[in-house]
Write a protein that holds these residues in place. Sequence first.
Motif, PDB file in Angstrom:
ATOM      1  N   HIS A 158       1.403  -1.328   0.162  1.00 34.68           N
ATOM      2  CA  HIS A 158       0.168  -0.086  -0.071  1.00 34.68           C
ATOM      3  C   HIS A 158       0.715   1.266  -0.141  1.00 34.68           C
ATOM      4  O   HIS A 158       1.634   1.554   0.959  1.00 34.68           O
ATOM      5  CB  HIS A 158      -0.780   0.100   1.859  1.00 34.68           C
ATOM      6  CG  HIS A 158      -1.366  -1.444   1.768  1.00 34.68           C
ATOM      7  ND1 HIS A 158      -2.118  -2.123   0.520  1.00 34.68           N
ATOM      8  CD2 HIS A 158      -2.366  -2.309   2.406  1.00 34.68           C
ATOM      9  CE1 HIS A 158      -2.957  -3.638   0.870  1.00 34.68           C
ATOM     10  NE2 HIS A 158      -2.269  -3.421   2.196  1.00 34.68           N
ATOM     11  N   SER A 160       2.052   4.433   0.203  1.00 36.12           N
ATOM     12  CA  SER A 160       2.611   5.374   1.429  1.00 36.12           C
ATOM     13  C   SER A 160       3.061   6.737   0.797  1.00 36.12           C
ATOM     14  O   SER A 160       3.984   6.236  -0.160  1.00 36.12           O
ATOM     15  CB  SER A 160       2.170   5.697   3.072  1.00 36.12           C
ATOM     16  OG  SER A 160       1.068   4.061   3.085  1.00 36.12           O
ATOM     17  N   HIS A 199       2.222  -1.607   4.258  1.00 38.08           N
ATOM     18  CA  HIS A 199       2.204  -0.587   3.415  1.00 38.08           C
ATOM     19  C   HIS A 199       3.823  -0.218   2.987  1.00 38.08           C
ATOM     20  O   HIS A 199       4.464  -1.292   3.748  1.00 38.08           O
ATOM     21  CB  HIS A 199       2.354   0.675   4.634  1.00 38.08           C
ATOM     22  CG  HIS A 199       0.686   0.524   4.753  1.00 38.08           C
ATOM     23  ND1 HIS A 199      -0.432  -0.071   5.263  1.00 38.08           N
ATOM     24  CD2 HIS A 199       0.143   1.723   4.532  1.00 38.08           C
ATOM     25  CE1 HIS A 199      -1.290   0.363   5.686  1.00 38.08           C
ATOM     26  NE2 HIS A 199      -1.451   1.720   4.889  1.00 38.08           N
TER      27      HIS A 199
END
Length: 322
Positions: A158, A160, A199
């Motif tokens: 993910h 970021s 992440h």
Amino acid sequence: MRIVVIGGTGHVGTYLVPRLVAAGHEVVSLSRGTRRPYTEHPAWAEVEQLVVDREAQDRDGTFAARVADLEPEVVVDMVCFTEESARRLVDGLRGRVAHLVSCGSIWMHGPSRSIPLYEDSETVPFGDYGVQKAAIARLLQEETARGGLVTTSLHPGHISGPGWRPINPLGNLDPSVWTTLASGAPLAVPGIGAELLHHVHADDVAQGFELAISQRDAAAGQAFHVTAASAMTVRGFAGYAAGWFGREPALEFVSWDEFRSRTSEAYAEQSWDHLSRSQFASIDKAARTLGYAPRYAPEEAVREAVEWLARNGELDVELSAG
């Protein structure tokens, strides 16, 4: 080398393009021209930036030729989402380009059967995005294995960083999750909070791409996970986030039915997509083969994103120091 980056102003391209310029490469960035990079960098003054509508040119069969006609040695494809689009690009670049490096996703894997996930873990992807990313990775590996175009696929978690909303502890993009944690109010969590989210900071993903480009022979025909070294559980992530606001998390564990009744359909579906996968992808192969070494822990990557949102008036929260 002359490198064309398709989707150069996106999340990863924002960091990758300046890295490539600093390494002495000649860079051409292709994008829709709808936004600037997420963070400014003086290196962009040295980049040739071209506006391209990939979807339209894919439909009329001209996109791959447009890329090949730029005469790159390396093509980095950050925005390929269908097997057919990947196939057209490969067919157009074969024999004309030395290396194609493509951005996939750890969603090429389905729900975890054991953790960590490895690049060759046998899982069943679901949802169009995951199914297509798995198909693209297979296509690229098979292309190189049979002596065609040299390819590499890299698969982030993910992504970021400053400039966009990160996936929050509920596995969705609902900004109210951050304000709830900041206020100390109860946060409804589906399940028991043991599901995993993985992440990665966009600059760490860019590092992986730069390494693959500079080590073509080692990366040829390979797929690599490029994410943080650790993953977070939902409850652990909520704890980190609440701590940024000087709070302890007040978590209310509820059934999925109850959660869906309290949450918009779009956010509930995002949560299900992320939490039902519960993924933790090993970076051992990328570390061993390419020397990949992410600088950010997952919670650090997300905090930087949340700080940016607060600083730019997109979240009405105040983070504590540290």
